[in-house]
Design a protein around this motif. Structure first.
Motif, short mmCIF file in Angstrom:
data_model
loop_
_atom_site.label_atom_id
_atom_site.label_comp_id
_atom_site.label_asym_id
_atom_site.label_seq_id
_atom_site.Cartn_x
_atom_site.Cartn_y
_atom_site.Cartn_z
N GLN A 77 15.94 -12.80 55.42
CA GLN A 77 16.40 -11.89 56.47
C GLN A 77 15.85 -10.48 56.24
N ALA A 78 15.87 -10.04 55.00
CA ALA A 78 15.36 -8.70 54.68
C ALA A 78 13.87 -8.62 54.98
N SER A 79 13.13 -9.66 54.63
CA SER A 79 11.70 -9.69 54.89
C SER A 79 11.42 -9.69 56.39
N ASP A 80 12.19 -10.50 57.13
CA ASP A 80 12.03 -10.52 58.59
C ASP A 80 12.35 -9.16 59.20
N LEU A 81 13.43 -8.54 58.71
CA LEU A 81 13.81 -7.23 59.21
C LEU A 81 12.71 -6.21 58.93
N ALA A 82 12.16 -6.25 57.73
CA ALA A 82 11.09 -5.32 57.37
C ALA A 82 9.87 -5.53 58.27
N SER A 90 5.21 0.69 64.29
CA SER A 90 3.78 0.70 64.60
C SER A 90 3.55 0.91 66.09
N ASP A 91 4.38 0.28 66.90
CA ASP A 91 4.24 0.42 68.35
C ASP A 91 4.61 1.82 68.84
N GLN A 100 2.33 1.84 58.76
CA GLN A 100 2.16 0.99 57.57
C GLN A 100 2.97 1.54 56.41
N ASP A 101 2.98 2.86 56.23
CA ASP A 101 3.75 3.46 55.15
C ASP A 101 5.24 3.19 55.33
N THR A 102 5.74 3.33 56.55
CA THR A 102 7.14 3.07 56.82
C THR A 102 7.47 1.60 56.61
N GLY A 103 6.61 0.73 57.08
CA GLY A 103 6.80 -0.71 56.88
C GLY A 103 6.83 -1.07 55.40
N LYS A 104 5.94 -0.45 54.62
CA LYS A 104 5.92 -0.70 53.18
C LYS A 104 7.23 -0.26 52.54
N ASP A 108 9.52 -2.68 50.54
CA ASP A 108 9.90 -2.38 49.16
C ASP A 108 11.41 -2.48 48.98
N GLN A 109 12.16 -1.97 49.96
CA GLN A 109 13.62 -2.05 49.89
C GLN A 109 14.08 -3.50 49.95
N ALA A 110 13.46 -4.29 50.81
CA ALA A 110 13.82 -5.71 50.93
C ALA A 110 13.50 -6.45 49.63
N THR A 111 12.36 -6.13 49.04
CA THR A 111 11.98 -6.75 47.79
C THR A 111 12.97 -6.40 46.69
N GLU A 112 13.39 -5.15 46.65
CA GLU A 112 14.38 -4.72 45.65
C GLU A 112 15.71 -5.44 45.86
N MET A 113 16.12 -5.60 47.12
CA MET A 113 17.37 -6.32 47.39
C MET A 113 17.27 -7.76 46.91
N ALA A 114 16.15 -8.41 47.16
CA ALA A 114 15.97 -9.80 46.74
C ALA A 114 15.95 -9.88 45.22
N SER A 115 15.32 -8.92 44.58
CA SER A 115 15.28 -8.89 43.11
C SER A 115 16.67 -8.72 42.53
#
Length: 139
Positions: A77-82, A90-91, A100-104, A108-115
């Motif tokens: 879900q976090a990855s989909d949200l990101a 982007s739009d 791209q910076d905002t998406g990253k 990064d936040q989603a990755t940290e949550m998963a970790s």
């Protein structure tokens, strides 16, 4: 069905504590097969015919499996949200570099949550393994 046909709690703990990097491919495949067989046997064995340690191990495995499923769901879900946020940003922005910076950042936040969720699962497994090994050592 008795506990004699089940994978021993000590074996289960040892398998969890030994890193996969220290196991051969054959050992890893064997563990997966015997763990699957034990899960099936555990679901078919009536609770009143299980030893206390086997009941605890089955309940713990069920809780860990549920936690892992939930963690994977949250990570997905976090990855989909990101991805969705990144697309929307982007739009709406004139500069794709900013999007791209905002998406990253969101990724990064989603990755940290998963970790963090994976660490919680790992800590839970360690706590349960310690409780089980303490129980089996006292009998």
């Amino acid at each position: 069905m008795s506990d004699d046909l089940r994978k021993g709690v000590g074996d289960q703990v040892q398998e969890k504590l030994t890193p996969d990097s220290q196991k051969s491919t054959t050992e890893q495949l064997s563990e997966q097969a015997t763990s699957t067989g034990d899960k099936i046997a555990g679901s078919l064995q009536p609770g009143d015919s299980k030893s206390t340690s086997q009941k605890l191990a089955d309940e713990t495995r069920s809780g860990v499996d549920s936690t892992q499923d939930t963690t994977k769901s949250y990570a997905d879900q976090a990855s989909d949200l990101a991805s969705n946020v990144s697309g929307k940003v982007s739009d709406s922005l004139p500069s794709s570099g900013q999007a791209q910076d905002t998406g990253k950042t969101y990724l990064d936040q989603a990755t940290e949550m998963a970790s963090n969720a994976a660490k919680t699962v790992s800590d839970t497994i360690s706590d349960v393994a310690n409780k089980i090994s303490g129980e089996s050592g006292s009998k």
